[in-house]
Design an enzyme around this catalytic site. Sequence first.
Site, PDB file in Angstrom:
ATOM      1  N   TYR A 164      34.778  24.479  -7.801  1.00 46.66           N
ATOM      2  CA  TYR A 164      34.537  23.288  -8.626  1.00 46.66           C
ATOM      3  C   TYR A 164      34.790  23.627 -10.079  1.00 46.66           C
ATOM      4  O   TYR A 164      34.304  24.655 -10.570  1.00 46.66           O
ATOM      5  CB  TYR A 164      33.080  22.861  -8.414  1.00 46.66           C
ATOM      6  CG  TYR A 164      32.643  21.599  -9.113  1.00 46.66           C
ATOM      7  CD1 TYR A 164      33.365  20.425  -8.973  1.00 46.66           C
ATOM      8  CD2 TYR A 164      31.474  21.585  -9.883  1.00 46.66           C
ATOM      9  CE1 TYR A 164      32.940  19.258  -9.596  1.00 46.66           C
ATOM     10  CE2 TYR A 164      31.049  20.421 -10.502  1.00 46.66           C
ATOM     11  CZ  TYR A 164      31.780  19.258 -10.358  1.00 46.66           C
ATOM     12  OH  TYR A 164      31.357  18.103 -10.971  1.00 46.66           O
ATOM     13  N   ARG A 224       0.806  -1.227   0.000  1.00 47.27           N
ATOM     14  CA  ARG A 224       0.000   0.000   0.000  1.00 47.27           C
ATOM     15  C   ARG A 224       0.837   1.274   0.000  1.00 47.27           C
ATOM     16  O   ARG A 224       0.302   2.371  -0.159  1.00 47.27           O
ATOM     17  CB  ARG A 224      -0.955  -0.005   1.199  1.00 47.27           C
ATOM     18  CG  ARG A 224      -2.219  -0.814   0.904  1.00 47.27           C
ATOM     19  CD  ARG A 224      -2.931  -1.247   2.158  1.00 47.27           C
ATOM     20  NE  ARG A 224      -3.378  -0.120   2.943  1.00 47.27           N
ATOM     21  CZ  ARG A 224      -3.718  -0.187   4.225  1.00 47.27           C
ATOM     22  NH1 ARG A 224      -3.666  -1.353   4.868  1.00 47.27           N
ATOM     23  NH2 ARG A 224      -4.115   0.883   4.877  1.00 47.27           N
TER      24      ARG A 224
END
Length: 458
Positions: free
Chosen positions: A382, A27
């Site tokens: 980065y 469920r």
Amino acid sequence: MTSSVSPKTASSRSCLAIVLAAGEGTRMRSDRPKVLHEVANRSMVAHVVATMVAAGATEVAVVVGPDREDVANEARKVVPGAKIFVQRERLGTAHAVLSAREALEQKPDDVIIAYADTPLVSTETFEKLRAPLADGAGVVGLGFNAKDPTGYGRFLMSGDQLLDIREHKDATEAERAITLCNAGLMAFRGEVGLPVLDKVDNKNAKGEYYLTDIVAIARRLGHSTVVITVAEEEVHGVNDRAQLAAAERMLQDRLRHKAMAAGVTLIAPETVFFSYDTQLGRDVVVEPNVVFGPGVVVEDKVVIHSFSHLEGAHVASGAAVGPFARLRPGASIGTKARVGNFVEIKNVQLGAGAKVNHLTYLGDATVGANVNIGAGTITCNYDGFGKYRTEIGEGAFVGSNSSLVAPITIGNGAFVGSGSVITKNVPDNALGLGRGRQTVKEGWASAFREKAIAAKKK
Ligand code: UD1
Ligand code: CA
């Protein structure tokens, strides 16, 4: 006194906890097994396993469905020595418990049974459930008075003795009128367990081996069987996403009360969301609409302003964070430091008294004490492949709208001119400037306008 053996106190008894985690959970409509769904940022199975240890379990056994290494690993994250047993077929709750036969054969003094899909049961409740065993009870059931008992097993009582548990499907009309219901969780003495469990059969409406049958069998063998009761909400089970959300609501409520009881001011508690492991000091103030992800530690006298999101962060005493700040894993905010609006910080040691007040991203950096980071500063950490560090020395001043291209070092007491793109290290007490030089052309604007107006008139 010459008595040789003194009876074991509750705390000195060995205790095997068996956690049933083999639920199908259809469920939930999920690719994830039900018990790996989270409340307060921790899977249900991890909550229950942790509660078992807190309640004094000396051994934890987890019963999982076939091919559920993921559930097993989650349990082992909390208790590395947890024993994993696989229930190959779902033949009922007694059958599930018997899957852990090897652990039961070790002759633990006490055994407690918990359900991994019932994550809110407190440590104290499990302690209470165990307590009668030390006084000689054979089996202890956990009961609650159900608002709607449909579907639950009913407790058939005689005084304080539990005579039997009748599953809803097997119950008579009269038995169905009983509202004292079985939460499912149980405790029994180790020596009572195996012989009784082996006598359970599957002659009932569901054709399952019911754990609940151990009560009547234990009584027949002369053991006393009793009940302790808890509030219905504590034994709330999760079968679908709505029940998962209800569990979240209840756990958040507990965490809020715990924080306030420990000296934290929550201005609008219902809008603040904690993780199971959030740690807050005294006289912390949390304004409305703040979310704590996992792994946050906040020391005394910190203010977390509205709409901030913290995760894996440490905030030292007297600091202020937000409004609208985001602290990501590895953010360590120093004593009395300030992190202001629209600032994101990840994997950064921010020194004591440092200020990062507006519109900034700091990632993979060490920032010294009393540094001032101007509005709009970005650490460019980065390059699409690697991550690089930025080091900013004590007392440095970084002008607004600067890009610090890592790896880079700004020295102690150095200045960075506003709007700079800094690609070379700036030594101690130096000025780093990295921007186009400004030129000024006197009268240029009026000349431009005159020309433009003349052209339009033609
Ligand atoms: C069980 C109790 C019932 C109680 C109710 C509370 C029995 C026979 N009945 O009924 O008295 O009122 O819980 O919620 O125990 N499980 C397995 N393997 C199995 C069967 C079940 O691991 O073969 C696990 C389930 O994943 C679940 C728990 O045991 O976590 C309860 O099983 P479930 O089938 O939901 O029992 P109920 O019929 O609800
Ligand atoms: Ca159930």
